[in-house]
Motif scaffolding. Sequence first.
Motif, PDB file in Angstrom:
ATOM      1  N   LYS A   1      -5.103 -20.760  31.517  1.00 34.90           N
ATOM      2  CA  LYS A   1      -4.367 -21.965  32.597  1.00 34.90           C
ATOM      3  C   LYS A   1      -2.883 -21.412  31.980  1.00 34.90           C
ATOM      4  CE  LYS A   1      -5.407 -26.924  32.191  1.00 34.90           C
ATOM      5  NZ  LYS A   1      -6.098 -28.360  31.923  1.00 34.90           N
ATOM      6  N   LEU A   2      -1.652 -21.176  33.007  1.00 37.27           N
ATOM      7  CA  LEU A   2      -0.463 -21.450  32.157  1.00 37.27           C
ATOM      8  C   LEU A   2       0.753 -22.321  31.908  1.00 37.27           C
ATOM      9  CD1 LEU A   2      -0.058 -18.493  35.829  1.00 37.27           C
ATOM     10  CD2 LEU A   2       0.099 -17.809  32.877  1.00 37.27           C
ATOM     11  N   THR A   3      -0.337 -23.847  32.418  1.00 40.18           N
ATOM     12  CA  THR A   3       0.539 -24.809  31.971  1.00 40.18           C
ATOM     13  C   THR A   3       0.113 -24.823  29.752  1.00 40.18           C
ATOM     14  OG1 THR A   3      -1.729 -26.487  32.785  1.00 40.18           O
ATOM     15  CG2 THR A   3       0.484 -25.855  34.296  1.00 40.18           C
ATOM     16  N   GLU A   4      -1.203 -24.365  29.700  1.00 41.31           N
ATOM     17  CA  GLU A   4      -1.337 -24.834  28.033  1.00 41.31           C
ATOM     18  C   GLU A   4      -1.052 -23.610  27.549  1.00 41.31           C
ATOM     19  OE1 GLU A   4      -5.174 -28.087  28.872  1.00 41.31           O
ATOM     20  OE2 GLU A   4      -5.584 -26.500  28.409  1.00 41.31           O
ATOM     21  N   LYS A   5      -1.061 -23.435  26.480  1.00 43.71           N
ATOM     22  CA  LYS A   5      -1.050 -22.500  25.049  1.00 43.71           C
ATOM     23  C   LYS A   5      -2.024 -22.564  24.459  1.00 43.71           C
ATOM     24  CE  LYS A   5       3.296 -20.930  24.354  1.00 43.71           C
ATOM     25  NZ  LYS A   5       4.560 -19.978  24.470  1.00 43.71           N
ATOM     26  N   VAL A   6      -3.014 -21.746  23.995  1.00 42.74           N
ATOM     27  CA  VAL A   6      -3.614 -21.737  22.436  1.00 42.74           C
ATOM     28  C   VAL A   6      -3.198 -21.372  21.402  1.00 42.74           C
ATOM     29  CG1 VAL A   6      -5.530 -20.654  21.770  1.00 42.74           C
ATOM     30  CG2 VAL A   6      -5.206 -21.300  24.532  1.00 42.74           C
ATOM     31  N   MET A   7      -2.876 -22.192  20.838  1.00 45.82           N
ATOM     32  CA  MET A   7      -2.071 -22.083  19.098  1.00 45.82           C
ATOM     33  C   MET A   7      -2.777 -22.415  18.108  1.00 45.82           C
ATOM     34  SD  MET A   7       1.230 -22.336  20.384  1.00 45.82           S
ATOM     35  CE  MET A   7       2.246 -22.301  18.541  1.00 45.82           C
ATOM     36  N   ARG A   8      -3.511 -20.454  17.184  1.00 47.01           N
ATOM     37  CA  ARG A   8      -4.192 -20.596  16.862  1.00 47.01           C
ATOM     38  C   ARG A   8      -3.317 -20.276  15.328  1.00 47.01           C
ATOM     39  NH1 ARG A   8      -5.774 -17.296  20.262  1.00 47.01           N
ATOM     40  NH2 ARG A   8      -7.885 -17.747  21.486  1.00 47.01           N
ATOM     41  N   LYS A   9      -4.379 -21.153  13.801  1.00 45.74           N
ATOM     42  CA  LYS A   9      -3.306 -21.537  12.556  1.00 45.74           C
ATOM     43  C   LYS A   9      -4.242 -21.169  11.313  1.00 45.74           C
ATOM     44  CE  LYS A   9      -0.385 -23.878  10.520  1.00 45.74           C
ATOM     45  NZ  LYS A   9       0.490 -25.760   9.262  1.00 45.74           N
ATOM     46  N   LYS A  10      -4.231 -19.750  10.610  1.00 47.59           N
ATOM     47  CA  LYS A  10      -4.915 -19.840   9.712  1.00 47.59           C
ATOM     48  C   LYS A  10      -4.371 -20.563   8.138  1.00 47.59           C
ATOM     49  CE  LYS A  10      -6.395 -15.715   7.581  1.00 47.59           C
ATOM     50  NZ  LYS A  10      -6.536 -13.771   7.239  1.00 47.59           N
ATOM     51  N   LEU A  11      -5.336 -21.419   8.064  1.00 51.39           N
ATOM     52  CA  LEU A  11      -5.315 -21.974   6.821  1.00 51.39           C
ATOM     53  C   LEU A  11      -4.835 -21.467   5.560  1.00 51.39           C
ATOM     54  CD1 LEU A  11      -7.928 -24.907   7.163  1.00 51.39           C
ATOM     55  CD2 LEU A  11      -5.278 -25.073   8.362  1.00 51.39           C
ATOM     56  N   LYS A  12      -4.185 -22.304   4.760  1.00 58.58           N
ATOM     57  CA  LYS A  12      -3.439 -21.019   3.453  1.00 58.58           C
ATOM     58  C   LYS A  12      -4.082 -22.633   1.840  1.00 58.58           C
ATOM     59  CE  LYS A  12      -0.261 -18.265   5.599  1.00 58.58           C
ATOM     60  NZ  LYS A  12       1.682 -18.429   5.089  1.00 58.58           N
ATOM     61  N   LYS A  13      -4.303 -23.134   2.371  1.00 58.16           N
ATOM     62  CA  LYS A  13      -4.780 -24.424   1.132  1.00 58.16           C
ATOM     63  C   LYS A  13      -5.511 -24.860   1.352  1.00 58.16           C
ATOM     64  CE  LYS A  13      -0.362 -24.593  -0.207  1.00 58.16           C
ATOM     65  NZ  LYS A  13       0.774 -25.664  -0.374  1.00 58.16           N
TER      66      LYS A  13
END
Length: 374
Positions: free
Chosen positions: A225-237
């Motif tokens: 799906k080109l109208t969406e972007k998957v964001m991945r974030k690694k929790l640090k705390k």
Amino acid sequence: MAEKVGSANEQEPLIDLSSLADALPGDKTSAHSGLVNALKDKLQTLVGTSSGYIESLPPKIKKRVEILQKMQAEHDELVSKFLEEKAALEAKYQNMYDPLYSKRHDVVNGITDVQDNKEEKTAKDSKEDNSEEKGVPEFWSTAMTNNEILRVQITERDEDALKFLKDIKWSRLDEGKGFKLDFFFNENPYFKNTVLTKTYYMVDENEPILERVTGTVIDWFPGKKLTEKVMRKKLKKGAKSGKTVTRVEQCASFFNFFKPPQIPDDDEDLDDDLADDLQDLLEQDYDIGSIIRDKIIPRAVSWYTGEAVETDDEDEDEEDDEEDEDGDDDEDEDEDDEDKEDDEEDDHEDKDHGHLKRFKAKPKISIHRASNQA
């Protein structure tokens, strides 16, 4: 004698709501749109109501005004006939364009080929031709990206998907006023649809006044799906430290074109700020649709080669020259120097980032509001 607004009878009001936007001072852009619509709503209640001004005129002047009103009615009738004949003429020539568009489709997609001299073609040449790519690769995607307004909408992620675009057509609606754009795609790894359609429903095509806009719901393949972007974030705390959180966000894409802004059915759902924002979005959306219909489709090969870009730039330069001539010739030299520096900076930005140029919403779009319905 000062000119006043009034009407001689209930059928012929002298208030011309269609030209209300032109009557406003200053910049005639979407900044006035909310005010224009609000005034239209208010003035609609006055249509057909006599101000008593005509009745107060001396008999001879009143008679002359009545004659002028009859002349205006005759003029309006001629305009109506002109628009009817114009629509018929456009339909006639559209039917004549269609066979040419079909031939263009066949050449672009390699269905038919062009030979300079069939008799001189050798077996070796035929073998080489079979190894070559058919048609004109990336024809439509190149034509679209060569237009500065469309280029703003097309991201790097979109470019590969648009390589599968094999044709674009437009047509008037079978019922009602408006038009639709059909984008035909070859089988591709992004979505299942073979045709994506954008439809503009108009209350009035000559103003134009927009009733609503619809687009095809795109059936995306998983993860494409080109109208969406998957964001991945690694929790640090915290207790969840080291865990990866995934979030899906909307992102810029040409394919957002098929999910147009929606006009609420109830005016109460639309405050002034939202109305202004919606007006801007609709103007931009209609501008894109009109460019594809009026520029890209009729002159696709000129946009592909880049010839249309030069023509378009020349037209804009002529418009800019006309605006300059209308300006104040008595401006201070210091202001002229500042303008020149600003222009040089703008030119530099345009060369480095062609997408920085703002939208030019032509023609002006009005939102059809339920309260105005008869």
